[in-house]
Design a protein around this motif. Structure first.
Motif, PDB file in Angstrom:
ATOM      1  N   ARG A 376     -19.352  57.116 -40.894  1.00 55.43           N
ATOM      2  CA  ARG A 376     -19.594  55.675 -40.701  1.00 55.43           C
ATOM      3  C   ARG A 376     -19.846  55.171 -39.133  1.00 55.43           C
ATOM      4  NH1 ARG A 376     -16.921  50.308 -43.456  1.00 55.43           N
ATOM      5  NH2 ARG A 376     -18.386  48.759 -42.648  1.00 55.43           N
ATOM      6  N   VAL A 377     -18.858  55.856 -38.339  1.00 50.39           N
ATOM      7  CA  VAL A 377     -19.221  55.572 -37.133  1.00 50.39           C
ATOM      8  C   VAL A 377     -20.468  56.292 -36.288  1.00 50.39           C
ATOM      9  CG1 VAL A 377     -17.966  56.260 -34.676  1.00 50.39           C
ATOM     10  CG2 VAL A 377     -16.716  55.313 -36.471  1.00 50.39           C
ATOM     11  N   ALA A 378     -20.751  57.496 -36.883  1.00 47.11           N
ATOM     12  CA  ALA A 378     -21.992  58.141 -36.392  1.00 47.11           C
ATOM     13  C   ALA A 378     -23.244  57.421 -36.921  1.00 47.11           C
ATOM     14  CB  ALA A 378     -22.100  59.445 -37.142  1.00 47.11           C
ATOM     15  N   ARG A 379     -23.184  56.842 -37.873  1.00 40.39           N
ATOM     16  CA  ARG A 379     -24.388  56.087 -38.408  1.00 40.39           C
ATOM     17  C   ARG A 379     -24.402  54.755 -37.455  1.00 40.39           C
ATOM     18  NH1 ARG A 379     -23.027  56.644 -44.686  1.00 40.39           N
ATOM     19  NH2 ARG A 379     -24.052  58.824 -45.181  1.00 40.39           N
ATOM     20  N   LEU A 380     -23.567  54.236 -37.171  1.00 42.75           N
ATOM     21  CA  LEU A 380     -23.156  52.926 -36.532  1.00 42.75           C
ATOM     22  C   LEU A 380     -23.829  53.093 -35.279  1.00 42.75           C
ATOM     23  CD1 LEU A 380     -22.514  50.110 -35.973  1.00 42.75           C
ATOM     24  CD2 LEU A 380     -20.094  50.991 -35.596  1.00 42.75           C
ATOM     25  N   LEU A 381     -23.336  54.192 -34.499  1.00 46.07           N
ATOM     26  CA  LEU A 381     -23.659  54.391 -33.203  1.00 46.07           C
ATOM     27  C   LEU A 381     -25.117  55.035 -32.911  1.00 46.07           C
ATOM     28  CD1 LEU A 381     -20.617  56.669 -31.919  1.00 46.07           C
ATOM     29  CD2 LEU A 381     -21.171  54.418 -31.360  1.00 46.07           C
ATOM     30  N   HIS A 382     -25.638  55.527 -34.158  1.00 41.84           N
ATOM     31  CA  HIS A 382     -26.878  55.913 -33.809  1.00 41.84           C
ATOM     32  C   HIS A 382     -27.925  54.774 -33.978  1.00 41.84           C
ATOM     33  CE1 HIS A 382     -30.732  58.315 -34.608  1.00 41.84           C
ATOM     34  NE2 HIS A 382     -30.777  57.911 -35.616  1.00 41.84           N
ATOM     35  N   ARG A 383     -27.565  53.783 -35.103  1.00 45.18           N
ATOM     36  CA  ARG A 383     -28.168  52.509 -35.216  1.00 45.18           C
ATOM     37  C   ARG A 383     -28.389  51.894 -33.976  1.00 45.18           C
ATOM     38  NH1 ARG A 383     -25.886  51.127 -39.508  1.00 45.18           N
ATOM     39  NH2 ARG A 383     -24.340  49.546 -38.702  1.00 45.18           N
ATOM     40  N   GLU A 384     -27.090  51.735 -33.194  1.00 42.69           N
ATOM     41  CA  GLU A 384     -26.858  50.712 -32.147  1.00 42.69           C
ATOM     42  C   GLU A 384     -27.809  51.405 -30.710  1.00 42.69           C
ATOM     43  OE1 GLU A 384     -26.009  47.909 -31.824  1.00 42.69           O
ATOM     44  OE2 GLU A 384     -25.648  47.683 -34.076  1.00 42.69           O
ATOM     45  N   GLY A 385     -28.195  52.758 -30.992  1.00 43.36           N
ATOM     46  CA  GLY A 385     -28.818  53.359 -29.756  1.00 43.36           C
ATOM     47  C   GLY A 385     -27.959  54.469 -28.827  1.00 43.36           C
ATOM     48  N   ALA A 386     -26.658  54.527 -29.300  1.00 43.84           N
ATOM     49  CA  ALA A 386     -25.812  55.412 -28.522  1.00 43.84           C
ATOM     50  C   ALA A 386     -26.575  56.724 -28.247  1.00 43.84           C
ATOM     51  CB  ALA A 386     -24.624  55.592 -29.279  1.00 43.84           C
ATOM     52  N   SER A 387     -25.854  57.761 -27.187  1.00 46.48           N
ATOM     53  CA  SER A 387     -26.543  58.687 -26.824  1.00 46.48           C
ATOM     54  C   SER A 387     -26.091  59.662 -28.049  1.00 46.48           C
ATOM     55  CB  SER A 387     -25.549  59.368 -25.541  1.00 46.48           C
ATOM     56  OG  SER A 387     -24.219  59.635 -25.962  1.00 46.48           O
ATOM     57  N   GLU A 388     -27.014  60.844 -28.044  1.00 48.70           N
ATOM     58  CA  GLU A 388     -26.997  61.859 -29.114  1.00 48.70           C
ATOM     59  C   GLU A 388     -25.612  62.554 -28.859  1.00 48.70           C
ATOM     60  OE1 GLU A 388     -29.480  61.496 -27.278  1.00 48.70           O
ATOM     61  OE2 GLU A 388     -31.320  61.676 -28.444  1.00 48.70           O
ATOM     62  N   THR A 389     -25.181  62.788 -27.935  1.00 41.79           N
ATOM     63  CA  THR A 389     -23.692  63.434 -27.731  1.00 41.79           C
ATOM     64  C   THR A 389     -22.693  62.674 -28.400  1.00 41.79           C
ATOM     65  OG1 THR A 389     -24.476  64.439 -25.555  1.00 41.79           O
ATOM     66  CG2 THR A 389     -21.984  64.270 -26.198  1.00 41.79           C
ATOM     67  N   GLN A 390     -22.628  61.350 -28.276  1.00 40.68           N
ATOM     68  CA  GLN A 390     -21.604  60.572 -28.957  1.00 40.68           C
ATOM     69  C   GLN A 390     -21.755  60.607 -30.339  1.00 40.68           C
ATOM     70  OE1 GLN A 390     -22.516  57.020 -26.655  1.00 40.68           O
ATOM     71  NE2 GLN A 390     -20.300  56.942 -26.485  1.00 40.68           N
ATOM     72  N   VAL A 391     -23.086  60.550 -30.826  1.00 46.06           N
ATOM     73  CA  VAL A 391     -23.289  60.570 -32.210  1.00 46.06           C
ATOM     74  C   VAL A 391     -22.964  61.953 -33.062  1.00 46.06           C
ATOM     75  CG1 VAL A 391     -25.009  60.311 -34.033  1.00 46.06           C
ATOM     76  CG2 VAL A 391     -25.067  58.868 -32.102  1.00 46.06           C
ATOM     77  N   ALA A 392     -23.324  63.188 -32.067  1.00 42.14           N
ATOM     78  CA  ALA A 392     -22.999  64.391 -32.789  1.00 42.14           C
ATOM     79  C   ALA A 392     -21.497  64.612 -32.754  1.00 42.14           C
ATOM     80  CB  ALA A 392     -23.854  65.240 -31.848  1.00 42.14           C
TER      81      ALA A 392
END
Length: 951
Positions: A376-392
């Motif tokens: 859920r955090v990964a999806r949220l970060l991706h939706r909010e435009g976080a860096s790929e490293t954080q999402v990964a």
């Protein structure tokens, strides 16, 4: 139900109400205020005190200490502790207050009767909720509350009454209504009400709290966190003053002044000291701190723990807005909870004060729940435009495929991990990307990258990717540039049949007019055809170097020149140009190793050693286990060609320890060859035999590495008096090289080995024919290769010509830098001089050979040069000399070291005497032995004195 206990300590002592051992040194002012209010109460002036503090702030201890003080002054103390578990239990707090033995018996009976009625719940209800038809209920309520007030007033006439309620925010509603009724009517009674609550941005029971604080006789006390001095006092109460002063700053920083956390840090420090790891002024954060963090969170509302977990999961992205979105709560609500966590000392600037705290918060989650939260955090970060490293990072932590959107994120993050040489992280991201990917071609591309990356740290683990890539090749979903990488690893792992098929596929692309897209393909295929001719021989058309000016094309051209026997100065120059122009990397590694091989074949081992050492340093810095192992193996081969036998053995051993035998694949043949050759030359035949007993995969003998192994095994057999077996190994190596059309003396001088075996068998004529053939081959012009050939040839010629041949061999080997081969040539030259009667020359050359052999630690060679130790036909005659007994012990020691070639200064350093003393001893030695210079010193000095040189 929990009650406040008694305490025998004084007000300033360390008390344990919340289990935090708080030092009350910083609560003296608040305690004085409570005591003053109690004094007012004793004069018929009712008082109310509301004490606000964070969890584990010491409010319970303060209340406890004040209660003991009041009891000591003769007051009747009624205590209760509200709890979340009893929050919905009607009159729970009220019954705690009036069920103890502190009240006079008559008063207690009156109150018990008031609280025992069946209609008590209705009587204590909020009067605003009473309807007109419930007048009797309102009257009943008034009767109960008036009765309670009268009972307390009656008790207060005899002695002051203190009503103490801890954690009032958890009290049940009926009890709160009763407390409000009482405190409004106790202004002129000897009754004091003390309530403690959590300090929250938006307090619970806001109506109740507002009613309390607006009363004119209410005093509000706010408890702040402990200061650095307060923390030091807390530590001082349990440890010595010096340690307290040293630990206070860091304990305060990690606890935020929270006494519970500060005390936990003391416990961790003690545990560290008990384990023997702790030292004075050393910080320790461990299990006690971990448990204290959890204890703090579980004392609060569930929302507190959830927000803490959300913050722990979000990490640096944990803003109030993001926490709110993650938990489906407003940003304001999340901000309030974060402020509470900050006030309690768990956070500093919105972040956990220590990684242990963050880990403790997450540890209680079940694996499935934790994975779901990370996703859920990964999806949220991706939706909010976080860096790929954080999402990964969160995708990998969840370890669950989540559609194609995650593939590009994970691949991009893997590239960043590779750039930082975080190989394990790159593998984890690529592995998940492969599971997320639905496109077959892209999946094969990801698996190829996984193979390449994993090989750098664990070649054995990388083998798992070969089968899916072979399947992809069969389906046609493996691109040519990926098929090249597959071919490299098929070769490494010894899959010759699959390698041949993969090369055939590449050849078919070439035949169809598909040009290689880069020089890298040409280099890899050219390299494979060079080191594994068995597979490449089945292919008619292979990609060639593209002719571009890139490192791979230039390295491919180098391999072509080496194969043609053109290892010359130009080859060495081009090789160094490649090494200068490339930074160590997965793509460049093949070109760099090829360039090192070119320098080795061109007899530029000194330059090869310099470049290899530089690459090895870089590989170590970048934490690539496989690169380090391969380069250590190359460095061992270089050391062997330099005649540095101990270094060759050492680098070979390090390379073996860096990777398992299975991880080495077919390259284990080359590594064992180096180690066996070094052990044999140093006379450690048992070590060589042990190494040769190690199982070697059969595909090794379809590669150059197998030929090197055969040659080394032949040297071992030759050194252990098995010339027939040695000859068989050398001849088998030769047959393979000739069949593969790479019969290069610089690669494996098998004819030189075979000729030595033939000489040992007495067939000098056949040996001479082999060496004549050897010297006529292309690539035999290098000083080392030619020098070795001339030394072996000398054993097959007439003694009258042997000296000149060996002299030429010595000159060549001196240029090559191979100290061991030079020592062997010098030894043979000494024997040749002895055979023709040139004893003085023989002794002079022997001394030089002995020095060289000892430096190489070539023990068998050294023994043949020590008079009295060799029983062969070449033992050198000694001229008539005066007996060595004429020398004193000190003179003998100096004479031995001088005969071994040490300078006067070196002799003085070894014997701890001055240079002047050395010169005096030598003058007497020359006179007694009737010689004029150190080169004339006899070689037959007593053997026991040789230990001086060994040391």
């Amino acid at each position: 139900m929990t009650r406040l206990g008694s305490c025998a300590g004084c007000p300033a002592a360390s008390l344990a109400g919340e289990g935090d051992g708080m030092a009350l040194v910083e609560r003296n002012e608040e305690l004085k205020t409570l005591n003053r209010l109690f004094a007012e109460c004793a004069r018929d002036r009712g008082q109310v005190a509301l004490v606000s503090g964070g969890v584990a702030s010491g409010k319970t201890e303060l209340l406890h200490t004040f209660a003991e003080h009041a009891r000591g002054k003769g007051a009747t103390v009624l205590t209760a502790t509200a709890s979340r578990a009893e929050h919905s239990l009607p009159f729970g707090v009220l019954k705690q207050l009036f069920s103890g033995p502190a009240l006079p018996e008559a008063v207690a009976e009156t109150i018990a009767c008031l609280l025992a009625g069946d209609d008590l719940a209705a009587a204590m209800a909020d009067p605003s909720a009473v309807r007109p038809d419930q007048v009797s209920v309102g009257r009943s309520r008034a009767v109960v509350l008036e009765g309670l007030c009268a009972a307390l007033t009656e008790a207060g006439r005899r002695q002051p009454v203190v009503v103490a309620v801890d954690d009032v925010q958890f009290a049940d509603a009926p009890s709160l209504q009763a407390l409000l009724y009482v405190l409004r009517r106790m202004r002129f009674a000897r009754v004091m009400i003390v309530l403690t609550e959590w300090a929250l941005p938006r307090p619970a029971r806001a109506v109740f709290r507002a009613e309390v604080t607006r009363q004119p006789n209410t005093t509000h006390l706010r408890l702040a966190a402990l200061s650095k001095r307060g923390v030091e006092e807390l530590i001082r109460a349990e440890l010595d003053p010096v340690t307290a002063r040293a630990l206070a700053p860091v304990h305060h920083a990690l606890s935020g002044g929270n006494p519970l956390l500060a005390h936990a840090l003391i416990e961790d420090y003690r545990a560290e000291v008990r384990s023997g790891a702790g030292r004075e002024k050393e910080m320790a954060v461990g299990q006690a701190y971990d448990q204290a963090v959890i204890a703090c969170l579980h004392r609060w509302e569930p929302a507190m723990l959830e927000v803490a977990r959300g913050l722990a999961l979000l990490g640096d992205a944990g803003t109030p807005a993001m926490v709110g979105k993650l938990l489906d709560m407003g940003a304001d609500a999340a901000a309030q909870v974060l402020e509470v966590l900050e006030t309690a000392g768990l956070l500093d600037g919105g972040r956990f004060r220590h990684p242990v705290a963050r880990a403790a918060v997450l540890r209680g989650l079940a694996p499935a729940d934790r994975a779901a939260r990370h996703l859920r955090v990964a999806r949220l970060l991706h939706r909010e435009g976080a860096s790929e490293t954080q999402v990964a990072d969160h995708l990998v932590a969840a370890d669950q495929p989540d559609g194609t959107w995650a593939v590009s994120v994970l691949r991009h993050a893997a590239r960043e991990a590779l750039a930082a040489d975080r190989l394990d992280l790159a593998v984890a991201r690529l592995d998940l990307a492969a599971r997320c990917c639905a496109d077959e071609t892209e999946h094969a591309d990801i698996v190829t990258q996984l193979l390449r990356v994993e090989w750098r740290s664990n070649p054995t683990a990388a083998l798992r990717h070969l089968t899916p890539l072979l399947d992809a090749r069969a389906r046609g979903t493996l691109a040519d540039h990926n098929a090249v990488h597959l071919a490299k690893h098929l070769f490494w792992s010894g899959h010759t049949e699959d390698l041949a098929g993969t090369l055939a596929g590449l050849a078919a692309s070439v035949a169809a007019g598909e040009k290689p897209k880069s020089g890298h393909i040409g280099l890899v295929v050219g390299w494979l055809s060079f080191v594994n001719p068995v597979a490449s021989a089945r292919i008619k058309v292979l990609p060639k170097p593209s002719g571009r000016n890139d490192p791979w094309s230039r390295a491919g051209a180098l391999l072509d020149r080496i194969r043609a026997g053109e290892s010359d100065a130009r080859t060495a120059t081009d090789a160094e140009h490649i090494l200068r122009s490339c930074r160590l990397g997965e793509q460049a590694f093949g070109a760099q190793v090829s360039a090192l091989a070119a320098l080795i074949h061109a007899d530029r081992v000194d330059r090869a050693a310099t470049w290899c050492a530089s690459l090895l340093t870089e590989a170590t810095k970048r934490r690539s286990v496989t690169w380090q192992a391969v380069l250590n193996g190359v460095r061992g081969e270089i050391a062997l060609r330099q005649g540095d036998l101990p270094a060759a053995a050492r680098y070979g051993r390090i390379a073996t320890e860096g990777l398992s035998a299975q991880s080495w694949g077919v390259a284990i043949g080359s590594l064992l060859a180096t180690r066996v050759s070094a052990a044999t030359a140093m006379g450690d035949h048992q070590q060589a035999a042990d190494l040769l007993r190690q199982p070697v995969p059969e595909p090794v003998f379809e590669t150059q590495f197998g030929v090197q192994y055969l040659y080394a095994r032949g040297l071992h057999y030759l050194a252990t008096d098995r010339p027939h077996a040695a000859l068989g190994e050398f001849q088998r190596a030769g047959e393979l090289l000739r069949a593969w059309s790479i019969d290069l003396p610089t690669l494996v001088p098998w004819r030189a080995g075979a000729a030595q075996a033939l000489v040992a068998l007495g067939n000098r004529e056949a040996a001479r024919g082999l060496m004549s053939e050897h010297l006529a081959l292309p690539g035999c012009r290098g000083p080392r290769t030619r020098g070795i050939a001339l030394r072996v040839l000398a054993a097959t010629v007439d003694p009258t010509h042997r000296v000149s041949v060996l002299a030429e061999a010595v000159d060549s080997l001196h240029l090559s830098g191979d100290r061991f081969e030079l020592a062997r040539a010098l030894t043979d030259l000494s024997h040749a001089h002895s055979e023709v009667g040139a004893a003085e020359k023989a002794r002079a050359v022997a001394r030089r050979a002995l020095q060289m052999a000892k430096r190489c630690q070539a023990e068998p060679l050294s023994r043949t040069l020590l008079p009295g130790r060799a029983n062969d036909e070449h033992r050198m005659p000694e001229p008539d000399r005066p007996s060595l007994d004429v020398l004193s012990e000190a003179e003998r020691r100096v004479a031995v070291l001088a005969a071994l070639g040490h300078t006067n200064r070196e002799i003085g350093g070894k014997l701890y005497i001055t240079v002047s003393t050395v010169e005096q001893h030598l003058t007497r030695v020359y006179k007694k032995l009737k010689v004029t210079r150190r080169t004339d010193l006899p070689t037959g000095l007593p053997r026991q004195l040789q230990t001086q040189d060994d040391r």
